[in-house]
Design an enzyme around this catalytic site. Structure first.
Site, PDB file in Angstrom:
ATOM      1  N   LYS A  41      -0.012  45.599 -12.104  1.00 34.13           N
ATOM      2  CA  LYS A  41      -0.657  46.483 -13.238  1.00 34.13           C
ATOM      3  C   LYS A  41       0.739  47.216 -14.274  1.00 34.13           C
ATOM      4  O   LYS A  41       0.274  46.435 -15.468  1.00 34.13           O
ATOM      5  CB  LYS A  41      -2.035  47.717 -12.996  1.00 34.13           C
ATOM      6  CG  LYS A  41      -2.374  48.638 -14.115  1.00 34.13           C
ATOM      7  CD  LYS A  41      -3.059  49.609 -13.360  1.00 34.13           C
ATOM      8  CE  LYS A  41      -3.358  50.020 -14.701  1.00 34.13           C
ATOM      9  NZ  LYS A  41      -4.567  51.009 -14.327  1.00 34.13           N
ATOM     10  N   LYS A  84       8.187  57.297  -4.285  1.00 38.59           N
ATOM     11  CA  LYS A  84       8.856  56.504  -4.630  1.00 38.59           C
ATOM     12  C   LYS A  84       9.992  56.701  -5.106  1.00 38.59           C
ATOM     13  O   LYS A  84      11.118  56.371  -5.990  1.00 38.59           O
ATOM     14  CB  LYS A  84       7.939  55.769  -5.808  1.00 38.59           C
ATOM     15  CG  LYS A  84       6.498  55.398  -5.236  1.00 38.59           C
ATOM     16  CD  LYS A  84       6.015  54.809  -6.516  1.00 38.59           C
ATOM     17  CE  LYS A  84       4.514  54.319  -6.625  1.00 38.59           C
ATOM     18  NZ  LYS A  84       3.796  53.814  -7.376  1.00 38.59           N
ATOM     19  N   GLU A 101       8.393  47.258  -4.820  1.00 35.84           N
ATOM     20  CA  GLU A 101       8.158  46.085  -3.858  1.00 35.84           C
ATOM     21  C   GLU A 101       8.195  45.221  -4.674  1.00 35.84           C
ATOM     22  O   GLU A 101       8.649  43.523  -4.508  1.00 35.84           O
ATOM     23  CB  GLU A 101       6.609  46.434  -2.985  1.00 35.84           C
ATOM     24  CG  GLU A 101       6.908  47.823  -1.908  1.00 35.84           C
ATOM     25  CD  GLU A 101       6.530  48.830  -2.513  1.00 35.84           C
ATOM     26  OE1 GLU A 101       6.651  48.824  -3.879  1.00 35.84           O
ATOM     27  OE2 GLU A 101       6.168  49.571  -1.624  1.00 35.84           O
ATOM     28  N   HIS A 146     -14.230  46.839  22.188  1.00 39.91           N
ATOM     29  CA  HIS A 146     -13.621  46.643  22.780  1.00 39.91           C
ATOM     30  C   HIS A 146     -11.551  47.458  22.923  1.00 39.91           C
ATOM     31  O   HIS A 146     -10.500  47.382  23.510  1.00 39.91           O
ATOM     32  CB  HIS A 146     -12.666  45.422  23.604  1.00 39.91           C
ATOM     33  CG  HIS A 146     -13.977  44.324  23.818  1.00 39.91           C
ATOM     34  ND1 HIS A 146     -14.676  44.972  25.415  1.00 39.91           N
ATOM     35  CD2 HIS A 146     -15.139  43.751  22.983  1.00 39.91           C
ATOM     36  CE1 HIS A 146     -16.357  44.470  25.414  1.00 39.91           C
ATOM     37  NE2 HIS A 146     -15.696  43.984  24.581  1.00 39.91           N
ATOM     38  N   GLY A 149      -5.484  50.387 -10.373  1.00 34.58           N
ATOM     39  CA  GLY A 149      -5.273  49.179  -9.397  1.00 34.58           C
ATOM     40  C   GLY A 149      -6.647  49.001  -7.977  1.00 34.58           C
ATOM     41  O   GLY A 149      -6.491  47.966  -7.776  1.00 34.58           O
ATOM     42  N   ARG A 150      -6.709  49.718  -7.726  1.00 37.86           N
ATOM     43  CA  ARG A 150      -7.424  49.560  -6.576  1.00 37.86           C
ATOM     44  C   ARG A 150      -8.753  49.027  -6.639  1.00 37.86           C
ATOM     45  O   ARG A 150     -10.016  48.858  -6.261  1.00 37.86           O
ATOM     46  CB  ARG A 150      -7.967  51.222  -6.039  1.00 37.86           C
ATOM     47  CG  ARG A 150      -8.210  52.098  -6.241  1.00 37.86           C
ATOM     48  CD  ARG A 150      -8.164  53.749  -5.433  1.00 37.86           C
ATOM     49  NE  ARG A 150      -7.946  55.154  -5.948  1.00 37.86           N
ATOM     50  CZ  ARG A 150      -7.094  55.272  -6.922  1.00 37.86           C
ATOM     51  NH1 ARG A 150      -6.062  54.657  -7.292  1.00 37.86           N
ATOM     52  NH2 ARG A 150      -7.197  56.302  -8.128  1.00 37.86           N
ATOM     53  N   GLU A 182      -7.309  57.221  -1.761  1.00 38.35           N
ATOM     54  CA  GLU A 182      -6.210  56.933  -2.512  1.00 38.35           C
ATOM     55  C   GLU A 182      -6.976  57.171  -4.018  1.00 38.35           C
ATOM     56  O   GLU A 182      -6.647  58.459  -4.712  1.00 38.35           O
ATOM     57  CB  GLU A 182      -5.798  55.452  -3.120  1.00 38.35           C
ATOM     58  CG  GLU A 182      -4.529  55.745  -4.313  1.00 38.35           C
ATOM     59  CD  GLU A 182      -4.220  54.350  -4.617  1.00 38.35           C
ATOM     60  OE1 GLU A 182      -2.809  54.471  -3.946  1.00 38.35           O
ATOM     61  OE2 GLU A 182      -4.440  53.669  -5.009  1.00 38.35           O
TER      62      GLU A 182
END
Ligand code: F6P
Length: 606
Positions: A263, A570, A269, A443, A325-326, A412
């Site tokens: 965005k 950040k 990253e 399990h 973004g999410r 978030e």
């Protein structure tokens, strides 16, 4: 790219792999009003804020105290509440094929009534409408929250700040359709003339989790499988070079297309991974300009930054700052990689499924509104009963990445400590989400949710699986075996097993072992059933949870659409990056620099 890549190799921190090769190189209210035309905080903006900023605050509402008292009063054991059929009928809903059964919640009909009253007192309907009509409900960033516009039909319209956003959305969707069709047909090819059959989507957080979830959900769906024949879609998210290595492993650069998704187009990253893959392309295919123009495209709101990176405008797919973004999977962020892999028709059904739940959320009365009910249930569990964790347990392997995506969407969005006006929230917000597909989780961590802490669970099942397997001689199909567990687990949590029942099933069991085998039961869950899992239902499920998160935030009175909490880490990483670069460059003694820059711990760890 060459300087930072060369340095680690010189210090022997990186193996011979990739880096060393790179180194040398319609609504309840009926209408959709137009919004005033300024980005600044206007008087209208202030009015919108008033709707959002509950006054009194949630915990000052009379209903809040009533619910606290009601939670403290206790209620019958779930095994008794489940034999109250009228109650159970009242806790069962079906909307466009999606079934929601919340009869296994620790709720009486009175609880349900009180929660509805809380919704009304919190002005939930107005807040939902404010979101859909494009009010700037993301107060701390002064932005509209319009991911629902991404799913609106072409013939609809929504005017925000004088601009029909649906028109803008469909202009990009048309661009995605055309581009993906040309890539899939081979009309657009790579620099050496080969078909581009492999796609690597580079992005992180919301620019990764949603698209990766939908991709995983469709991978074994039969029509999607046919549409994807001969094609691959991979994701590269982590800045860890191991992720680069895995994403590129076995790929032929001549047939690979990279989609850089960010965005902001500044995320550290993603940008490093974009530079790394750009360098890889050049090593593999040479320096000619068409290597980048034919093998790299971008999705971003920042067209200038994309162009500065070297990706041409015609290879850029835009979206808007009113898409968080999410919440961006329905924008080109998700739609482009998915259309490349599965074809545009598949994307259209996914968007239509989302739209079905959007319209339901916007128009259905609160007591029949699935996301509203789910949001209120989670507020009840979290804020009033004190169960802060929510396990999302899909009984469908295709939904294996759903918990991770919702973890971001929810945590978030709602992991906040202040109200919209900046004053501290005196109760806890933001559920802790985790999950794995059943039966694998059974399990693993189910021991804890059966006999340890109380963890409200969402069981998600599908009536007809994507891949039928019937073995002759088996009592049930493989999918029926899976679903037997889906049904059994919900009742095991609800009913439990008393000492008497333990002894009845194991007569003569030594007394000291009995309690080890007792299950208290009375543990809440809700069950969601989908008729099948195709692109449409994947869209429905996703929209359901997105809106559930919005409802929680509206009730808690927080800003669910900003994420300031990710910034400090950040900033500190930027400082660390600078220091590490200095250490590498100068060969400085780490311990000597620690006094001024870092505390003992960091210096020692460095
Ligand atoms: O750091 C969190 C975050 O900002 C998320 O909200 C976002 O989805 C992700 O980083 C990636 O951001 P971008 O799409 O701008 O690269």
């Amino acid at each position: 790219t060459s300087a930072p890549a060369a340095a680690p190799a010189a210090h022997g921190c990186v193996g011979s792999g990739l880096l060393s090769r790179i180194a040398p190189s319609p609504s309840r209210s009926g209408t959709v009003p137009a919004r005033p035309g300024s980005g600044a905080r206007t008087r209208a903006g202030a009015a919108q804020a008033m709707v959002m900023m509950a006054d009194p605050k949630p915990h000052e509402l009379p209903l809040w105290r009533t619910l606290q008292a009601h939670a403290g009063q206790g209620r019958p054991h779930l095994k008794d509440m489940l034999s109250d059929v009228p109650r159970c009928i009242n806790m069962f809903r079906e909307v466009d094929g999606v079934v929601l059964d919340f009869s296994r919640q620790l709720m009486t009909q009175e609880t349900q009534r009180l929660l509805m009253e809380l919704a009304h007192q919190s002005q939930l309907e107005k807040k939902i409408e404010a979101m859909f009509q494009g009010d700037r409900i993301n107060i701390s960033e002064n932005r509209a929250v319009l991911h629902t516009a991404l799913r609106m039909a072409k013939d609809q319209s929504l005017v925000v700040d004088g601009q029909d956003v649906v028109k803008d959305v469909h202009a990009v969707l048309d661009q995605v359709k055309m581009f993906s069709e040309k890539i899939r047909s081979g009309e657009l090819r790579g620099a050496t003339g080969k078909k581009l059959t492999q796609v690597v989507a580079i992005g992180i957080g919301g620019s990764f989790l949603g698209p990766a979830f939908v991709h995983t959900a469709l991978e074994t769906e039969r029509s999607a499988q046919q549409a994807a024949a001969g094609r691959t879609l991979r994701f590269l998210a982590n800045v860890d070079p191991e992720d680069v290595s895995r994403a590129l492993s076995g790929l032929n650069a001549e047939t690979t297309l990279f989609v850089v998704i960010s965005k902001t187009f500044t995320t550290a990253e993603t940008m490093l991974n974009a530079r790394t893959t750009r360098a890889w392309l050049k090593i593999q295919l040479g320096d000619a300009p068409e290597v980048i123009s034919k093998h790299m495209v971008a999705v971003s709101t920042s067209l200038e930054k994309v162009s500065a990176f070297g990706i041409a405008q015609e290879n850029t797919f835009g979206f808007w700052d009113w898409v968080g973004g999410r919440y961006s999977v329905a924008s080109a962020v998700g739609v482009l990689p998915l259309a490349l892999q599965y074809g545009y028709d598949m994307v259209e059904s996914f968007l239509t499924g989302m739209r079905s739940i959007d319209e339901h959320f916007r128009s259905a009365p609160l007591h029949n509104n699935l996301p509203v009910l789910m949001g209120l249930i989670s507020v009840w569990n979290h804020t009033f009963l004190g169960h802060h964790v929510n396990a999302i347990l899909p009984y469908d392997q295709a939904l294996s990445k759903f918990p991770a995506h919702i973890q971001q969407v929810s945590m978030e969005s709602n992991g906040k400590g202040v109200f919209l006006d900046g004053s501290p929230v005196p109760f806890s917000t933001g559920e802790i989400i985790f999950g794995e597909p059943g039966t694998n989780g059974q399990h693993s961590f189910y021991q804890l949710i059966h006999q340890g802490r109380v963890v409200p669970v969402d069981f998600i099942g599908v009536c007809v699986g994507q891949q039928p397997i019937y073995l002759p001689g088996e009592p049930v199909s493989n999918h029926d075996e899976l679903m037997s567990n889906f049904f059994a687990q919900a009742d095991a949590l609800a009913y439990g097993k008393t000492p008497q029942e333990v002894l009845a099933s194991e007569p003569g069991l030594p007394a000291e072992l009995v309690n080890h085998k007792v299950f208290s039961g009375n543990r809440p869950s809700l069950s969601i059933l989908l008729p099948r899992l195709e692109a449409y239902q994947v869209g429905q499920l996703l929209a359901l949870y997105e809106h559930r998160v919005a409802v929680q935030g509206f009730i808690w009175g927080i800003d669910s659409f900003d994420q300031w909490g990710v910034e400090l880490g950040k900033q500190l990483a930027t400082k660390m990056r600078r220091e590490i670069s200095d250490i590498r460059r100068d060969g400085r003694d780490v311990s000597a620099m620690g006094k001024d820059s870092f505390n003992y711990s960091t210096t020692r760890l460095l």
